[in-house]
Design a protein around this motif. Structure first.
Motif, short mmCIF file in Angstrom:
data_model
loop_
_atom_site.label_atom_id
_atom_site.label_comp_id
_atom_site.label_asym_id
_atom_site.label_seq_id
_atom_site.Cartn_x
_atom_site.Cartn_y
_atom_site.Cartn_z
N UNK A 96 0.86 -1.18 0.00
CA UNK A 96 0.00 0.00 0.00
C UNK A 96 0.90 1.24 0.00
N UNK A 97 0.28 2.38 -0.23
CA UNK A 97 1.01 3.64 -0.29
C UNK A 97 0.39 4.62 0.69
N UNK A 98 1.19 5.58 1.12
CA UNK A 98 0.67 6.69 1.92
C UNK A 98 1.61 7.88 1.77
N UNK A 99 1.11 9.05 2.12
CA UNK A 99 1.92 10.26 2.08
C UNK A 99 2.36 10.57 3.50
N UNK A 133 -4.11 -0.24 -2.27
CA UNK A 133 -3.61 -1.53 -1.79
C UNK A 133 -3.51 -2.56 -2.92
N UNK A 134 -2.55 -3.45 -2.78
CA UNK A 134 -2.35 -4.54 -3.74
C UNK A 134 -2.10 -5.82 -2.94
N UNK A 135 -3.01 -6.77 -3.10
CA UNK A 135 -2.89 -8.04 -2.39
C UNK A 135 -2.24 -9.08 -3.29
N UNK A 172 -5.34 -2.32 -6.49
CA UNK A 172 -6.55 -1.51 -6.45
C UNK A 172 -6.22 -0.09 -6.90
N UNK A 173 -7.23 0.64 -7.28
CA UNK A 173 -7.03 2.03 -7.68
C UNK A 173 -6.60 2.86 -6.46
#
Length: 118
Positions: free
Chosen positions: A33-36, A72-74, A102-103
């Motif tokens: 997953x990503x976050x800032x 997120x990417x599972x 996911x987008x």
């Protein structure tokens, strides 16, 4: 004599449980997953063989005072439910095992990997 046999069997069963690999309770693979972060930089986080069956508050986004993670990417062998709230609460979405990313508009703060694969 029966007590000795029972104790021996119980000890053998306990030893067998201890010898099971820890991965029996983990999804095999990677969850991304990503976050800032607080400096405005996008961070990419990867969980390797995450624990199944329990709620995981995600690093950097697992608090309601922080912006949620996204995209997120599972890529594990188990389905995962992603939650917008901490403690696996709020709106949820299930991502299948070995799915596509996911987008970025799918936000996440916590996840729970399913114990049944798929």
């Amino acid at each position: 004599m029966k007590l000795r046999n029972t104790a021996g069997a119980a000890l053998a069963a306990f030893a067998l449980v201890l010898s099971l690999p820890a991965s029996a309770f983990a999804a095999q693979g990677y969850f991304h997953y990503k976050f800032v972060d607080g400096f405005g930089q996008e961070q990419h986080i990867t969980l390797h063989d995450p624990h199944s069956g329990k709620c995981i508050n995600l690093y950097g986004v697992g608090d309601d005072d922080e912006e949620p993670g996204y995209g997120p990417h599972n890529d594990t062998d188990a389905a995962v439910t992603v939650y917008l709230g901490v403690g696996c609460s709020g709106p949820e979405w299930t991502l299948r095992a070995k799915g596509k990313p996911a987008r970025d508009d799918l936000q996440v703060r916590s996840v729970r990997f399913h114990t049944d694969r798929g």
